[in-house]
Design an enzyme around this catalytic site. Structure first.
Site, short mmCIF file in Angstrom:
data_model
loop_
_atom_site.label_atom_id
_atom_site.label_comp_id
_atom_site.label_asym_id
_atom_site.label_seq_id
_atom_site.Cartn_x
_atom_site.Cartn_y
_atom_site.Cartn_z
N CYS A 2 34.01 37.49 36.27
CA CYS A 2 33.03 37.24 35.84
C CYS A 2 32.71 38.76 35.18
O CYS A 2 33.06 39.71 35.07
CB CYS A 2 31.73 37.30 37.25
SG CYS A 2 31.80 35.55 37.95
N ILE A 53 35.11 30.58 40.84
CA ILE A 53 36.67 30.36 41.08
C ILE A 53 36.52 29.57 42.69
O ILE A 53 37.30 28.51 42.94
CB ILE A 53 36.90 31.35 41.39
CG1 ILE A 53 36.95 32.76 40.09
CG2 ILE A 53 38.49 31.82 42.47
CD1 ILE A 53 38.16 32.28 39.00
#
Length: 142
Positions: A2, A53
């Site tokens: 991220c 994820i």
């Protein structure tokens, strides 16, 4: 991985434009979603570009607000023992209404229950985050 960003400024009047530009600059870091949060009264702004994820649902979107609304978190990384932490929180009779399965949510709820110092002692992983505490008006970067 991220992309997280944020800033503090008491004099900046264009919070929205700045945080969107910061998020755009790291858009390649998280193609799944993005979000911003800012509070002009505190001068704090957070941005987040999400690469999903663990929890692919919208429940893991950030910046994330704690259940009480006290804490705002922008986070990148992985808390390896987040399922164990969740289990410990649930056994403590801390009444959590989980929105999803993300380690982000585990982290922010642990901070809300145990506080930042004790949570940092308990979690195992690799991470970076910015946390704003609305009550104490304290910014934590870890």
């Amino acid at each position: 991985m991220c992309g997280i960003n944020g800033f503090y400024s008491k004099s900046l009047s264009m919070y929205n434009d700045v945080i969107f530009k910061m998020n755009s600059a790291v858009s390649h870091r998280g193609p799944d979603s993005n979000g911003t949060w800012f509070d002009k009264s505190s001068g704090i702004a957070f941005g987040h570009q999400r690469l999903s994820i663990i929890d692919l649902s919208k429940a893991g979107d950030q910046p994330m607000l704690s259940n009480s609304g006290r804490f705002i978190l922008t986070y990148n990384g992985e808390i390896y023992n987040h399922l164990k932490i969740r289990e410990e929180l649930e056994k403590s009779n801390y009444n959590i209404k989980w929105r999803g399965r993300s380690d982000t949510e585990t982290l922010i709820q642990a901070i809300e229950f145990w506080g930042i110092k004790d949570t940092l002692k308990k979690i195992e992983g690799m991470f970076a985050f910015g946390l704003w505490d609305k009550k104490t008006r304290c910014l934590t970067l870890a």
